[in-house]
Write a protein that holds these residues in place. Structure first.
Motif, short mmCIF file in Angstrom:
data_model
loop_
_atom_site.label_atom_id
_atom_site.label_comp_id
_atom_site.label_asym_id
_atom_site.label_seq_id
_atom_site.Cartn_x
_atom_site.Cartn_y
_atom_site.Cartn_z
N GLY A 1 1.13 0.40 -7.03
CA GLY A 1 1.65 1.77 -6.58
C GLY A 1 2.49 2.25 -7.78
N GLU B 1 3.30 -2.28 -3.27
CA GLU B 1 4.30 -1.52 -3.85
C GLU B 1 4.11 -1.38 -5.53
N ARG B 2 3.85 -2.64 -5.82
CA ARG B 2 4.16 -2.84 -7.29
C ARG B 2 3.01 -2.35 -8.08
N ALA C 1 5.04 -5.71 -0.28
CA ALA C 1 5.83 -5.28 -2.02
C ALA C 1 5.04 -5.66 -2.84
#
Length: 100
Positions: free
Chosen positions: A24, A21-22, A18
């Motif tokens: 990215g 993802e943040r 997670a």
């Protein structure tokens, strides 16, 4: 980059995906980028540690990002975060020194 956030947490933490993802999404908006991800081995049967270096373009945004990541559960609870102000340095590249 104005600030580099050093984020350290236990290797294999379930929040790792997670958080990446943040990071990215942060890079896609041009507000920051992941500089490196390093892993340190654990000692005496303890799990290793992962260290992320995240460059953030605006210092004022760094604290809010960390708070949001914690609130959303994307940052491991035990993670330590150290904000470092980036100091500009002047350096001459070796090629320029060879061919002035």
């Amino acid at each position: 980059m104005e600030v580099v956030l050093l984020v350290e947490f236990e290797a294999g933490a379930p929040e790792r995906a997670a958080l990446l993802e943040r990071l990215g999404a942060l890079a896609l908006t041009g507000r920051g980028r992941l500089s490196f991800l390093g892993t340190a081995p654990g000692e005496a049967g303890r799990p290793g540690r992962e260290v992320l270096a995240v460059g953030v373009t605006r210092a004022a945004e760094a604290t809010a990002l960390v708070a949001r990541w914690r609130e959303e559960g994307a940052l491991p609870v035990e993670a330590s975060v150290r904000p470092l102000a980036v100091q500009p340095l002047w350096s001459m590249e070796p090629l320029a020194l060879m061919f002035p």
